[in-house]
Design an enzyme around this catalytic site. Sequence first.
Site, PDB file in Angstrom:
ATOM      1  CG  ASP A   1      -4.682  -0.624  -2.050  1.00 20.14           C
ATOM      2  OD1 ASP A   1      -5.349  -0.854  -3.079  1.00 20.14           O
ATOM      3  OD2 ASP A   1      -5.102  -0.866  -0.917  1.00 20.14           O
TER       4      ASP A   1
ATOM      5  CG  ASP B   1      -1.944  -1.128   1.187  1.00 17.32           C
ATOM      6  OD1 ASP B   1      -1.629  -2.182   0.622  1.00 17.32           O
ATOM      7  OD2 ASP B   1      -3.029  -0.955   1.733  1.00 17.32           O
TER       8      ASP B   1
ATOM      9  CG  ASN C   1      -9.070  -1.450  -2.033  1.00 16.39           C
ATOM     10  OD1 ASN C   1      -7.876  -1.518  -1.748  1.00 16.39           O
ATOM     11  ND2 ASN C   1      -9.918  -0.718  -1.340  1.00 16.39           N
ATOM     12  CG  HIS C   2      -7.036   2.670  -2.990  1.00 16.15           C
ATOM     13  ND1 HIS C   2      -7.507   3.922  -2.683  1.00 16.15           N
ATOM     14  CD2 HIS C   2      -7.105   1.953  -1.842  1.00 16.15           C
ATOM     15  CE1 HIS C   2      -7.860   3.966  -1.419  1.00 16.15           C
ATOM     16  NE2 HIS C   2      -7.619   2.776  -0.880  1.00 16.15           N
TER      17      HIS C   2
ATOM     18  CG  HIS D   1      -2.501   4.061  -0.073  1.00 15.75           C
ATOM     19  ND1 HIS D   1      -3.677   3.990  -0.800  1.00 15.75           N
ATOM     20  CD2 HIS D   1      -2.552   3.053   0.824  1.00 15.75           C
ATOM     21  CE1 HIS D   1      -4.403   2.980  -0.365  1.00 15.75           C
ATOM     22  NE2 HIS D   1      -3.744   2.389   0.609  1.00 15.75           N
TER      23      HIS D   1
END
Length: 121
Positions: free
Chosen positions: A57, A28, A83-84, A30
């Site tokens: 992610d 992640d 999922n992002h 991000h």
Amino acid sequence: MNSSVLNQERKMLTVGKNTIGSDYVVGDPHGCFTSLRKLLKEVNFNTQTDRLFCTGDWVDRGPDSLEVLEWLAQPWVWSVRGNHEDMALETENVAWIASHLQHGGVWFRSLADEDALRYTT
């Protein structure tokens, strides 16, 4: 680098042992490209021999989402889609689009169509 095999039935990629470098796993990022690059520098990551595996992610929340996506084109990066990324690719489901906006997706939804297309193909 060692060969990889895609198992179409399970949609699982098996990657051979890295006999010439090290393997690193990150989860992640991000959109925190600057932080990720700093961490890789701290461990003396070598793009010629090492591999970076990511649990997905890559985007949203951090300031550098566009830069992180470009990492996916690097031969030393291996990743699953999180999922992002799924939310960014969604164009029909209004609830998913709204969720993406709430979870850092404004950067992507504000891209010009041709720029967004670059990241979805």
